[in-house]
Design a protein around this motif. Structure first.
Motif, PDB file in Angstrom:
ATOM      1  N   GLU A 130       6.895  -1.023  10.766  1.00  0.00           N
ATOM      2  CA  GLU A 130       7.354  -2.298  10.366  1.00  0.00           C
ATOM      3  C   GLU A 130       7.942  -3.226  11.016  1.00  0.00           C
ATOM      4  O   GLU A 130       7.513  -4.335  11.288  1.00  0.00           O
ATOM      5  N   LEU A 131       9.022  -2.746  10.923  1.00  0.00           N
ATOM      6  CA  LEU A 131       9.866  -3.467  11.832  1.00  0.00           C
ATOM      7  C   LEU A 131      10.148  -4.051  12.855  1.00  0.00           C
ATOM      8  O   LEU A 131      10.582  -4.789  14.035  1.00  0.00           O
ATOM      9  N   ASN A 132       9.089  -2.996  13.509  1.00  0.00           N
ATOM     10  CA  ASN A 132       8.689  -3.585  15.194  1.00  0.00           C
ATOM     11  C   ASN A 132       6.887  -3.349  15.626  1.00  0.00           C
ATOM     12  O   ASN A 132       6.417  -3.859  16.624  1.00  0.00           O
ATOM     13  N   ALA A 133       6.107  -4.698  14.307  1.00  0.00           N
ATOM     14  CA  ALA A 133       5.024  -5.081  13.852  1.00  0.00           C
ATOM     15  C   ALA A 133       5.119  -6.518  13.788  1.00  0.00           C
ATOM     16  O   ALA A 133       5.801  -7.364  13.076  1.00  0.00           O
ATOM     17  N   ALA A 134       4.071  -7.280  13.747  1.00  0.00           N
ATOM     18  CA  ALA A 134       3.305  -8.441  14.247  1.00  0.00           C
ATOM     19  C   ALA A 134       2.250  -8.334  13.140  1.00  0.00           C
ATOM     20  O   ALA A 134       1.423  -7.211  13.107  1.00  0.00           O
ATOM     21  N   ALA A 135       2.986  -8.892  11.925  1.00  0.00           N
ATOM     22  CA  ALA A 135       2.132  -8.642  10.693  1.00  0.00           C
ATOM     23  C   ALA A 135       1.894  -9.664  10.332  1.00  0.00           C
ATOM     24  O   ALA A 135       1.655  -9.208   8.683  1.00  0.00           O
ATOM     25  N   ASP A 136       1.994 -10.541  10.909  1.00  0.00           N
ATOM     26  CA  ASP A 136       1.434 -12.254  10.554  1.00  0.00           C
ATOM     27  C   ASP A 136       0.065 -11.726   9.654  1.00  0.00           C
ATOM     28  O   ASP A 136      -0.917 -11.372  10.723  1.00  0.00           O
ATOM     29  N   ASN A 137      -0.136 -13.135   8.820  1.00  0.00           N
ATOM     30  CA  ASN A 137      -1.404 -13.472   8.946  1.00  0.00           C
ATOM     31  C   ASN A 137      -1.629 -14.913   8.715  1.00  0.00           C
ATOM     32  O   ASN A 137      -0.888 -15.431   7.513  1.00  0.00           O
ATOM     33  N   PRO A 138      -2.227 -15.199   8.887  1.00  0.00           N
ATOM     34  CA  PRO A 138      -3.208 -15.096  10.738  1.00  0.00           C
ATOM     35  C   PRO A 138      -2.006 -14.531  11.432  1.00  0.00           C
ATOM     36  O   PRO A 138      -1.009 -15.168  12.347  1.00  0.00           O
ATOM     37  N   LEU A 139      -2.934 -13.988  12.759  1.00  0.00           N
ATOM     38  CA  LEU A 139      -1.768 -13.608  13.567  1.00  0.00           C
ATOM     39  C   LEU A 139      -2.787 -14.247  15.651  1.00  0.00           C
ATOM     40  O   LEU A 139      -3.505 -14.219  15.212  1.00  0.00           O
ATOM     41  N   LEU A 188      -5.880 -15.470  21.109  1.00  0.00           N
ATOM     42  CA  LEU A 188      -6.952 -16.224  19.643  1.00  0.00           C
ATOM     43  C   LEU A 188      -6.113 -15.495  18.691  1.00  0.00           C
ATOM     44  O   LEU A 188      -4.656 -15.625  19.146  1.00  0.00           O
ATOM     45  N   VAL A 189      -6.580 -16.697  17.691  1.00  0.00           N
ATOM     46  CA  VAL A 189      -5.879 -16.705  16.669  1.00  0.00           C
ATOM     47  C   VAL A 189      -7.114 -15.776  15.423  1.00  0.00           C
ATOM     48  O   VAL A 189      -8.016 -16.470  15.323  1.00  0.00           O
ATOM     49  N   MET A 190      -6.182 -15.021  14.718  1.00  0.00           N
ATOM     50  CA  MET A 190      -7.110 -14.317  14.002  1.00  0.00           C
ATOM     51  C   MET A 190      -6.619 -13.826  12.076  1.00  0.00           C
ATOM     52  O   MET A 190      -4.806 -13.643  12.333  1.00  0.00           O
ATOM     53  N   SER A 191      -7.819 -14.060  11.151  1.00  0.00           N
ATOM     54  CA  SER A 191      -6.541 -13.425  10.547  1.00  0.00           C
ATOM     55  C   SER A 191      -6.605 -11.589  10.348  1.00  0.00           C
ATOM     56  O   SER A 191      -8.251 -11.534  10.759  1.00  0.00           O
ATOM     57  N   THR A 192      -5.703 -11.145   9.743  1.00  0.00           N
ATOM     58  CA  THR A 192      -5.837 -10.367   9.469  1.00  0.00           C
ATOM     59  C   THR A 192      -4.837  -9.701   8.019  1.00  0.00           C
ATOM     60  O   THR A 192      -4.586 -10.219   7.400  1.00  0.00           O
ATOM     61  N   GLY A 193      -5.244  -8.510   7.746  1.00  0.00           N
ATOM     62  CA  GLY A 193      -4.212  -7.758   7.159  1.00  0.00           C
ATOM     63  C   GLY A 193      -3.598  -6.658   6.627  1.00  0.00           C
ATOM     64  O   GLY A 193      -2.780  -5.879   5.872  1.00  0.00           O
ATOM     65  N   ASN A 194      -3.087  -7.157   7.594  1.00  0.00           N
ATOM     66  CA  ASN A 194      -1.772  -6.669   8.705  1.00  0.00           C
ATOM     67  C   ASN A 194       0.226  -6.121   7.629  1.00  0.00           C
ATOM     68  O   ASN A 194       0.755  -5.310   7.842  1.00  0.00           O
ATOM     69  N   PHE A 195      -0.346  -7.368   6.861  1.00  0.00           N
ATOM     70  CA  PHE A 195       0.831  -7.611   5.991  1.00  0.00           C
ATOM     71  C   PHE A 195       1.209  -6.431   4.826  1.00  0.00           C
ATOM     72  O   PHE A 195       2.109  -6.082   3.977  1.00  0.00           O
ATOM     73  N   HIS A 196       0.055  -6.129   4.573  1.00  0.00           N
ATOM     74  CA  HIS A 196      -0.652  -4.971   2.947  1.00  0.00           C
ATOM     75  C   HIS A 196       0.606  -3.690   4.372  1.00  0.00           C
ATOM     76  O   HIS A 196       0.247  -2.958   4.969  1.00  0.00           O
ATOM     77  N   THR A 197       1.108  -3.197   2.624  1.00  0.00           N
ATOM     78  CA  THR A 197       1.780  -2.014   3.159  1.00  0.00           C
ATOM     79  C   THR A 197       1.699  -0.512   2.535  1.00  0.00           C
ATOM     80  O   THR A 197       2.728  -0.452   2.155  1.00  0.00           O
ATOM     81  N   ALA A 198       0.838  -0.213   2.351  1.00  0.00           N
ATOM     82  CA  ALA A 198       0.064   0.770   1.435  1.00  0.00           C
ATOM     83  C   ALA A 198       0.958   2.091   2.319  1.00  0.00           C
ATOM     84  O   ALA A 198       1.077   2.640   1.925  1.00  0.00           O
ATOM     85  N   SER A 199       0.602   1.989   3.484  1.00  0.00           N
ATOM     86  CA  SER A 199       0.669   3.367   4.330  1.00  0.00           C
ATOM     87  C   SER A 199       2.739   3.179   3.189  1.00  0.00           C
ATOM     88  O   SER A 199       3.693   4.605   3.513  1.00  0.00           O
ATOM     89  N   LEU A 200       3.637   2.578   3.544  1.00  0.00           N
ATOM     90  CA  LEU A 200       5.216   2.257   3.525  1.00  0.00           C
ATOM     91  C   LEU A 200       5.137   2.622   1.786  1.00  0.00           C
ATOM     92  O   LEU A 200       6.058   3.227   1.363  1.00  0.00           O
ATOM     93  N   SER A 201       4.407   2.173   0.763  1.00  0.00           N
ATOM     94  CA  SER A 201       4.287   2.084  -0.041  1.00  0.00           C
ATOM     95  C   SER A 201       4.168   3.872  -0.218  1.00  0.00           C
ATOM     96  O   SER A 201       4.940   4.820  -1.160  1.00  0.00           O
ATOM     97  N   LEU A 202       3.203   4.903   0.202  1.00  0.00           N
ATOM     98  CA  LEU A 202       2.972   5.967  -0.425  1.00  0.00           C
ATOM     99  C   LEU A 202       3.768   7.154   0.498  1.00  0.00           C
ATOM    100  O   LEU A 202       4.313   7.611  -0.343  1.00  0.00           O
ATOM    101  N   ALA A 203       4.678   6.365   1.231  1.00  0.00           N
ATOM    102  CA  ALA A 203       6.245   6.912   1.579  1.00  0.00           C
ATOM    103  C   ALA A 203       6.678   6.956   1.173  1.00  0.00           C
ATOM    104  O   ALA A 203       7.622   8.467   1.040  1.00  0.00           O
ATOM    105  N   PHE A 204       7.352   6.137   0.567  1.00  0.00           N
ATOM    106  CA  PHE A 204       8.300   5.868  -0.772  1.00  0.00           C
ATOM    107  C   PHE A 204       8.459   6.380  -1.447  1.00  0.00           C
ATOM    108  O   PHE A 204       9.219   7.138  -2.348  1.00  0.00           O
ATOM    109  N   GLU A 205       7.207   6.496  -2.332  1.00  0.00           N
ATOM    110  CA  GLU A 205       6.620   7.584  -3.528  1.00  0.00           C
ATOM    111  C   GLU A 205       7.074   9.094  -3.329  1.00  0.00           C
ATOM    112  O   GLU A 205       7.711   9.547  -3.954  1.00  0.00           O
TER     113      GLU A 205
END
Length: 502
Positions: free
Chosen positions: A300-309, A316-333
């Motif tokens: 996350e710290l080193n990623a382009a997680a914007d929407n749109p990207l 290009l300018v594209m819509s994305t779901g990169n802001f969604h942090t399912a992996s981060l939440s699972l790691a902390f659970e």
């Protein structure tokens, strides 16, 4: 300490922790401004071509189909005002600083289209110690935008700031720091807030704390083995190789090194209780969970997680779901469960040490016996703390409801997953303090015991703060003193053991 240079990659959890807690300066790498300018140009060209761009010329969330009319820059201020819905206790300054450096790191990847002047203003505010007053409740983990509005509003001179230990209007704080409020170009407001920087920044601090608490738990576990007269054959490398579970070899080696001496004492029993015998497995699982959380945060710290990207190289300018942090939440659970497991084992060892007297130890670790309570009342306190930890270990990442007319029908609850894990680690350190106290008392009561060099250092670190129990006294006060040493970095066991090992 050298400055952290933002280069669009390579920022670690340790980097975030030093900026957040030690006021480490942040510098902008030589290529960053050019990268941001390129992305901004692509974004402006796409908007000029008539492309629909979320949050620039369209509304947000359920207003996705609404076209923004008139001044697009004014709309950026409007969206900040309209999404300033966070409430509750404010985040501590270190968490806010972690959020600020996390967002700056993400933005340096160049995928947001943020105006370079806004990026510079963010870094300048961080370095000047001008921090937004940021309420803690409002994010469900689909980006932390409701919380992040406090940061964006700070930069335009709105809201409140914390500066030099005082709360004041943001405009005044900027003026006192000789900084000027910024103006927002189209999409700049959304670029500042539509990211999981609260989760990632806080996650970096949690991983840092988990690593230090793990080292302290290894010290407590090793000293328990000394005081309990435990069978050290469980640490034989051949046993770990026979079942190379995640982290087990590393945990066993650390314990083995702490207990190393010229002559190993003879074991007092064939097999010890599982909380002792299975320490390599339990601590190994935690080592793996910490590593998983660290990987998730650093992505996350080193990623382009914007929407749109904005993809500058392809224009290009594209819509994305990169802001969604399912992996981060699972790691902390997962990390939360691993912490709870270690905490439960620590309490089990504490009860073994302070119970009816195993392996020749006196009842309740009391040197006087009779009606002396010794350490046994602390069993209740330890159990109550463990209950609080177990309660926090319950998963939260599935606790969401559809919002924004069903457009946002999934969430990750990453801020909550991270913050509850932080609370668990704070409670776990109290149990480590209990175990260290009981283990040191057991060492004192075991006549003729010669400690290994490194466990001797750990024992001395305990005794530097807490004396041996001879007559019943308020042990809760002693535990508070030792816990403070563990929590605020004043615990000398880790540093001294490290020097001994060199």
């Amino acid at each position: 300490m050298s400055a952290l240079v933002l280069a669009g990659a390579g920022v670690s959890v340790g980097d975030v922790a030093t900026v957040a807690r030690q006021a480490r300066k942040v510098e902008i790498g030589p290529e960053i401004i050019g990268r941001l300018e390129k992305a901004r140009k692509v974004l402006d060209q796409a908007a000029a071509s008539g492309q629909q761009i979320y949050g620039l010329n369209t509304g947000l969330g359920a207003n996705l189909g609404t076209t923004v009319e008139g001044d697009a820059s004014a709309f950026q201020r409007q969206l900040l005002e309209g999404r300033s819905g966070a409430v509750g206790e404010t985040l501590p300054v270190e968490a806010v600083r972690a959020t600020m450096v996390a967002r700056a790191s993400m933005l340096s990847a160049g995928g947001s289209g943020l105006s370079p002047a806004v990026f510079v203003a963010l870094v300048d505010a961080l370095n000047a110690g001008v921090h937004p007053v940021m309420p803690s409740l409002g994010s469900i983990g689909a980006g932390d935008l409701v919380l992040m509005t406090a940061l964006a509003r700070l930069l335009i001179g709105e809201g409140e700031a914390d500066y030099q230990g005082r709360r004041m209007p943001a405009a005044k704080a900027l003026m006192m720091a000789r900084l000027a409020p910024i103006s927002l170009a189209p999409k700049d407001g959304l670029s500042l807030i539509n990211a999981s920087a609260v989760s990632a920044g806080g996650g970096a601090l949690v991983v840092t704390d988990a690593l230090s608490a793990l080292a302290q738990q290894q010290h407590a576990g090793a000293l328990t083995m000394e005081g309990f007269g435990a069978n050290r054959t469980i640490l034989d490398p051949r046993l770990q190789m026979a079942r190379p579970a995640a982290g087990q070899q590393e945990a066993a080696k650390a314990l083995h090194d702490l207990l190393a001496r010229d002559e190993m004492p003879a074991p007092t029993t064939i097999q010890d209780p599982l909380s002792i015998r299975c320490m390599p497995s339990i601590h190994g699982a935690l080592i793996e969970a910490i590593a998983q959380a660290k990987r998730a945060v650093e992505i996350e710290l080193n990623a382009a997680a914007d929407n749109p990207l904005v993809i500058g190289d392809d224009e290009l300018v594209m819509s994305t779901g990169n802001f969604h942090t399912a992996s981060l939440s699972l790691a902390f659970e997962t990390l939360s469960l691993a912490v709870a497991q270690c905490a439960a084992a620590s309490v089990a060892r504490f009860i073994q040490l302070t119970g009816s007297g195993r392996n020749g130890l006196t009842r309740y670790l009391s040197p006087i016996g009779g009606a002396s309570a010794g350490f046994v009342p602390l069993q209740k306190t330890a159990t109550s703390i463990l209950a609080a930890i177990r309660h926090k270990a319950n998963p939260v990442m599935l606790d969401f409801l559809p919002v924004s007319e069903g457009v946002e029908d999934h969430a990750t609850q990453s801020p909550l997953a991270v913050s509850k894990c932080a609370g668990m680690i704070a409670l776990w350190r109290r149990l480590i303090a209990f175990e260290l106290m009981a283990a040191a008392q057991a060492v004192d009561l075991r006549e003729g015991l010669t400690l290994a060099p490194r466990t001797g250092v750990i024992y001395a670190a305990v005794r530097a703060h807490v004396s041996m129990l001879k007559d019943d006294r308020p042990l809760g006060a002693d535990a508070e003193v030792l816990h403070a040493m563990l929590a605020d970095g004043a615990w000398q066991g880790a540093a001294t053991v490290g020097k001994e090992a060199e």
